[in-house]
Enzyme design. Structure first.
Site, PDB file in Angstrom:
ATOM      1  CB  SER A  32      -0.926   0.018   1.208  1.00  0.00           C
ATOM      2  OG  SER A  32      -1.957  -0.903   1.013  1.00  0.00           O
ATOM      3  CE  LYS A  35      -4.179   0.891  -1.148  1.00  0.00           C
ATOM      4  NZ  LYS A  35      -3.572  -0.415  -1.071  1.00  0.00           N
ATOM      5  CE1 TYR A  37      -4.358  -1.321  -4.821  1.00  0.00           C
ATOM      6  CE2 TYR A  37      -4.873  -3.665  -4.901  1.00  0.00           C
ATOM      7  CZ  TYR A  37      -4.627  -2.514  -4.168  1.00  0.00           C
ATOM      8  OH  TYR A  37      -4.639  -2.557  -2.801  1.00  0.00           O
ATOM      9  CE1 TYR A  39      -4.670   1.495   4.225  1.00  0.00           C
ATOM     10  CE2 TYR A  39      -3.176   0.427   5.740  1.00  0.00           C
ATOM     11  CZ  TYR A  39      -3.514   0.800   4.472  1.00  0.00           C
ATOM     12  OH  TYR A  39      -2.684   0.482   3.453  1.00  0.00           O
ATOM     13  CB  VAL A  44      -0.066  -6.065   4.048  1.00  0.00           C
ATOM     14  CG1 VAL A  44      -1.314  -5.572   4.735  1.00  0.00           C
ATOM     15  CG2 VAL A  44      -0.249  -6.180   2.562  1.00  0.00           C
TER      16      VAL A  44
HETATM   17  O1  DON Z   1      -4.598  -5.083  -1.943  1.00  0.00           O
HETATM   18  C1  DON Z   1      -4.132  -5.509  -0.899  1.00  0.00           C
HETATM   19  O2  DON Z   1      -4.819  -5.960   0.012  1.00  0.00           O
HETATM   20  C2  DON Z   1      -2.634  -5.436  -0.748  1.00  0.00           C
HETATM   21  N1  DON Z   1      -2.005  -5.614  -2.013  1.00  0.00           N
HETATM   22  C3  DON Z   1      -2.226  -4.109  -0.174  1.00  0.00           C
HETATM   23  C4  DON Z   1      -2.856  -3.800   1.177  1.00  0.00           C
HETATM   24  C5  DON Z   1      -1.962  -3.090   2.112  1.00  0.00           C
HETATM   25  O3  DON Z   1      -0.777  -2.988   1.932  1.00  0.00           O
HETATM   26  C6  DON Z   1      -2.582  -2.592   3.356  1.00  0.00           C
HETATM   27  N2  DON Z   1      -1.548  -2.097   4.239  1.00  0.00           N
HETATM   28  N3  DON Z   1      -1.281  -2.050   5.325  1.00  0.00           N
END
Ligand code: DON
Length: 306
Positions: free
Chosen positions: A62, A65, A190, A242, A260
């Site tokens: 993320s 983003k 994405y 978040y 993540v």
């Molecule tokens: O789309 C997803 O769920 C993951 N590729 C990215 C989510 C993420 O990194 C949330 N972060 N803490």
């Protein structure tokens, strides 16, 4: 002195890695070394400091983003953005679907959660989704000053195979008109963006540019306008971790973005960019030891912006 601080901070907080868990909903991420912990500090004066597993590769997830968001802000007016995505904090998890139906006229609340980030990609300049993806990837390469950055293919395939929640978010947004393009192609971009492999050095270098009001550290060239930097830092502060963003603002107080994969990119305006990596996550998907390391460092160096 900084070197000693970094080493001691990592040692003092490494035990936190045992309190969390690596992400398993993307199967490939479950293979990560749970007690890894690293940090890289890139000061705006060009000095760098590093400790622990600062050179261990991980996927940006993320944290990508914020780069997509930077491209969106460069390519659109803020009013065009607000027609599709707002900048309101969310008290739900990063992949929550509920607000898309019940709040905000079906617009994703902000660009830092999955729905908002998926919708952002469509707003980036480019005739095709491939061109939009390339633009964001090139921005990551140019801000990190690392032309070799590329996708981790195994993580990408793992995300693509298991990304049904993101598919649900994207198809819902297509049904409400937030997304107008081909959903599968958009998701492919994405998933690839999330699977880009970086180190603490790369994300600290990106953070250093934001800390330097958008100017490159080596040549002072403007890569992002000061105005866009302000917008990005504001949204990182309110939405970057978040539903953990409020507590993080209190405990650390530095505009940041987590992923993540275990990375946290933190911007200390006018001072330094910081990249932290620790794949053991808390319940909200943020690096558990990474947050503790940043809290300790922010206290020691008085980095809170508040
Ligand atoms: O789309 C997803 O769920 C993951 N590729 C990215 C989510 C993420 O990194 C949330 N972060 N803490």
């Amino acid at each position: 002195m900084m070197q000693n601080i970094l080493e001691k901070t990592l040692e003092d907080h490494r035990y936190w890695t045992k309190e969390g868990a690596v992400a398993t909903y993307i199967p490939e991420l479950s293979k990560q070394k749970i007690d890894a912990l690293g940090i890289y500090v890139h000061e705006v004066n060009g000095e760098v400091y590093k400790a622990g597993d600062w050179n261990m590769p991980f996927t940006i997830q993320s944290i990508s983003k914020i780069i997509s968001f930077i491209c969106v802000l460069q390519d659109n007016s803020i009013d065009t953005l607000y027609k599709k995505i707002t900048v309101a904090p969310s008290s739900d998890g990063f992949n929550s679907i509920v607000n898309l139906e019940t709040k905000n006229e079906h617009r994703p609340l902000n660009p830092m959660i999955n729905s908002g980030a998926i919708a952002c990609i469509e707003l980036v300049r480019g005739n095709t989704l491939e061109e939009k993806y390339e633009r964001i990837l090139n921005m990551i390469r140019s801000l990190s000053n690392n032309p070799y950055i590329k996708v981790n293919e195994s993580v990408y395939l793992s995300e693509k195979e298991t990304g049904d929640r993101n598919r649900a978010l994207a198809y819902f947004m297509k049904s409400t008109g937030t997304i107008e393009t081909n959903v599968e192609e958009l998701l492919d971009a994405y998933f690839r963006l999330c699977s880009i492999e970086v180190t603490c050095e790369d994300i600290a270098s990106i953070a250093a540019v934001l800390a330097n009001d958008g100017k490159g550290i080596i040549d002072g060239r403007e890569l992002i306008s000061k105005k866009i930097c302000k917008t990005v830092k504001a949204v990182m502060t309110t939405c970057g971790l978040y539903d953990g963003s409020g507590e993080y603002a209190v405990s650390v107080g530095v505009p940041s973005k987590s992923g993540v994969g275990g990375g946290i990119l933190a911007v200390s305006p006018g001072k330094m960019g910081i990249g932290v990596f620790g794949p053991s996550l808390d319940a909200k998907g943020n690096s558990i030891a990474g947050v503790k390391v940043l809290e300790s460092l922010a206290n020691k160096l008085d980095l809170s912006i508040f």
